[in-house]
Design a protein around this motif. Structure first.
Motif, PDB file in Angstrom:
ATOM      1  N   GLN A 154      -2.741   0.524  -3.906  1.00  0.00           N
ATOM      2  CA  GLN A 154      -2.372  -0.765  -3.330  1.00  0.00           C
ATOM      3  C   GLN A 154      -2.268  -1.809  -4.432  1.00  0.00           C
ATOM      4  OE1 GLN A 154      -5.351  -2.067  -0.546  1.00  0.00           O
ATOM      5  NE2 GLN A 154      -7.016  -1.950  -2.028  1.00  0.00           N
ATOM      6  N   GLY A 155      -1.603  -2.904  -4.127  1.00  0.00           N
ATOM      7  CA  GLY A 155      -1.458  -3.974  -5.091  1.00  0.00           C
ATOM      8  C   GLY A 155      -0.873  -5.206  -4.439  1.00  0.00           C
ATOM      9  N   ILE A 156      -0.682  -6.230  -5.230  1.00  0.00           N
ATOM     10  CA  ILE A 156      -0.103  -7.470  -4.734  1.00  0.00           C
ATOM     11  C   ILE A 156       1.182  -7.761  -5.496  1.00  0.00           C
ATOM     12  CG2 ILE A 156      -2.313  -8.411  -3.996  1.00  0.00           C
ATOM     13  CD1 ILE A 156      -2.364 -10.056  -6.565  1.00  0.00           C
ATOM     14  N   GLY A 157       2.013  -8.612  -4.910  1.00  0.00           N
ATOM     15  CA  GLY A 157       3.312  -8.927  -5.501  1.00  0.00           C
ATOM     16  C   GLY A 157       4.424  -8.245  -4.743  1.00  0.00           C
ATOM     17  N   ASN A 158       5.665  -8.700  -4.982  1.00  0.00           N
ATOM     18  CA  ASN A 158       6.803  -8.169  -4.234  1.00  0.00           C
ATOM     19  C   ASN A 158       7.517  -7.034  -4.968  1.00  0.00           C
ATOM     20  OD1 ASN A 158       7.934  -9.807  -6.245  1.00  0.00           O
ATOM     21  ND2 ASN A 158       9.755 -10.222  -4.983  1.00  0.00           N
ATOM     22  N   LYS A 159       6.863  -6.497  -6.013  1.00  0.00           N
ATOM     23  CA  LYS A 159       7.482  -5.386  -6.757  1.00  0.00           C
ATOM     24  C   LYS A 159       6.463  -4.269  -6.953  1.00  0.00           C
ATOM     25  CE  LYS A 159      10.707  -8.269  -9.417  1.00  0.00           C
ATOM     26  NZ  LYS A 159      11.159  -8.672 -10.781  1.00  0.00           N
ATOM     27  N   ILE A 160       6.968  -3.048  -6.844  1.00  0.00           N
ATOM     28  CA  ILE A 160       6.191  -1.857  -7.186  1.00  0.00           C
ATOM     29  C   ILE A 160       6.925  -1.152  -8.315  1.00  0.00           C
ATOM     30  CG2 ILE A 160       5.260   0.347  -6.390  1.00  0.00           C
ATOM     31  CD1 ILE A 160       5.297  -0.773  -3.557  1.00  0.00           C
ATOM     32  N   ARG A 164       0.854  -1.182   0.000  1.00  0.00           N
ATOM     33  CA  ARG A 164       0.000   0.000   0.000  1.00  0.00           C
ATOM     34  C   ARG A 164       0.894   1.237   0.000  1.00  0.00           C
ATOM     35  NH1 ARG A 164      -4.082  -1.681   4.966  1.00  0.00           N
ATOM     36  NH2 ARG A 164      -5.010  -3.525   3.997  1.00  0.00           N
ATOM     37  N   ILE A 165       0.401   2.314  -0.591  1.00  0.00           N
ATOM     38  CA  ILE A 165       1.185   3.551  -0.674  1.00  0.00           C
ATOM     39  C   ILE A 165       0.319   4.733  -0.256  1.00  0.00           C
ATOM     40  CG2 ILE A 165       2.514   5.093  -2.179  1.00  0.00           C
ATOM     41  CD1 ILE A 165       3.012   2.698  -4.000  1.00  0.00           C
ATOM     42  N   ASP A 166       0.895   5.559   0.614  1.00  0.00           N
ATOM     43  CA  ASP A 166       0.278   6.834   0.996  1.00  0.00           C
ATOM     44  C   ASP A 166       1.060   7.940   0.286  1.00  0.00           C
ATOM     45  OD1 ASP A 166      -0.791   9.065   2.144  1.00  0.00           O
ATOM     46  OD2 ASP A 166      -0.294   8.545   4.213  1.00  0.00           O
ATOM     47  N   TYR A 167       0.432   8.582  -0.716  1.00  0.00           N
ATOM     48  CA  TYR A 167       1.134   9.554  -1.535  1.00  0.00           C
ATOM     49  C   TYR A 167       1.335  10.902  -0.838  1.00  0.00           C
ATOM     50  CZ  TYR A 167       0.589   6.510  -5.609  1.00  0.00           C
ATOM     51  OH  TYR A 167       0.647   5.464  -6.481  1.00  0.00           O
ATOM     52  N   ASP A 168       0.355  11.332  -0.046  1.00  0.00           N
ATOM     53  CA  ASP A 168       0.429  12.669   0.547  1.00  0.00           C
ATOM     54  C   ASP A 168       0.607  12.659   2.065  1.00  0.00           C
ATOM     55  OD1 ASP A 168      -2.035  11.614   1.052  1.00  0.00           O
ATOM     56  OD2 ASP A 168      -3.154  13.075  -0.129  1.00  0.00           O
ATOM     57  N   LEU A 169       0.946  11.501   2.629  1.00  0.00           N
ATOM     58  CA  LEU A 169       1.268  11.361   4.055  1.00  0.00           C
ATOM     59  C   LEU A 169       0.131  11.855   4.954  1.00  0.00           C
ATOM     60  CD1 LEU A 169       5.027  12.501   4.037  1.00  0.00           C
ATOM     61  CD2 LEU A 169       4.036  10.278   3.500  1.00  0.00           C
TER      62      LEU A 169
END
Length: 205
Positions: free
Chosen positions: A46-52, A34-39
């Motif tokens: 969000q996504g699945i897998g070990n790579k972004i 998961r990613i929070d872009y603006d803190l």
């Protein structure tokens, strides 16, 4: 751990992140991110897998990883990704411009900004670029006095005009500034001009 990533594109660039986990019982692990872009504490992607693999702008991002095995055991890691603009600005300068020593005070002040000829940057707006005569962005002017006028009539002064963007990246272009003593303020000197006399002799064996 917190990581810094450089981008060099048009104020955005590819960011690739990868994690790997090990388990005592199995190699079949389920990764989720998961990613929070603006803190703001809310996850924006969000996504699945070990790579972004995404295209990001400069900024600070919060990344949340969870890895789960088939027994329901979960490991969690959280950290920040700092995306920085690492591309230097592109400097274009005017050169060969002539100016003159002022009759009042016997000097003339040069400003680095006056020699800009369309410098630009991938992220920083043109009107926000900083121009200076050294890496020190406060070194914005250069004072020419009679002491620097050589023969007291005309002097070509080489300078570097540094361009700095908001991220602190810098590059420079070289200029030559012709300074004239049009009002004969500075004392003339014959330094640099000498008469050479002698006799030419051809040596023969």
């Amino acid at each position: 751990q917190d990581t810094t990533v450089c981008i060099y594109g048009n104020c955005e660039g590819p960011v690739e992140i990868e994690v790997n986990a090990t388990d005592d019982c199995t190699e079949e692990l389920f990764y989720k991110w998961r990613i929070d872009y603006d803190l703001d504490g809310i996850y924006d992607d969000q996504g699945i897998g070990n790579k972004i693999s995404e295209i990001w702008e400069p900024g600070r991002y919060f990344v949340y990883w969870s890895v789960e095995d088939y027994c329901g055991n979960v490991a969690i890691e959280k950290y920040f990704i700092n995306v920085e603009d690492c591309k230097e600005p592109t400097p274009y300068c005017l050169s060969g411009i002539a100016t003159a020593i002022m009759p009042q005070g016997g000097e003339v002040e040069l400003w680095a900004l006056d020699y800009d000829n369309g410098s630009f940057d991938n992220c920083t707006a043109t009107n926000e670029l900083k121009f200076s005569f050294s890496k020190d962005t406060l070194d914005t002017s250069f004072l020419v006095t009679c002491e620097q006028m050589g023969n007291g009539q005309q002097q070509i002064i080489p300078l570097k005009v540094w361009v700095t963007d908001d991220a602190g990246n810098q590059d420079f272009c070289s200029v030559e500034i012709k300074v004239n003593d049009n009002f004969d303020v500075c004392p003339d000197s014959d330094i640099g001009f000498v008469d050479v006399g002698g006799e030419i002799i051809a040596y023969q064996n």
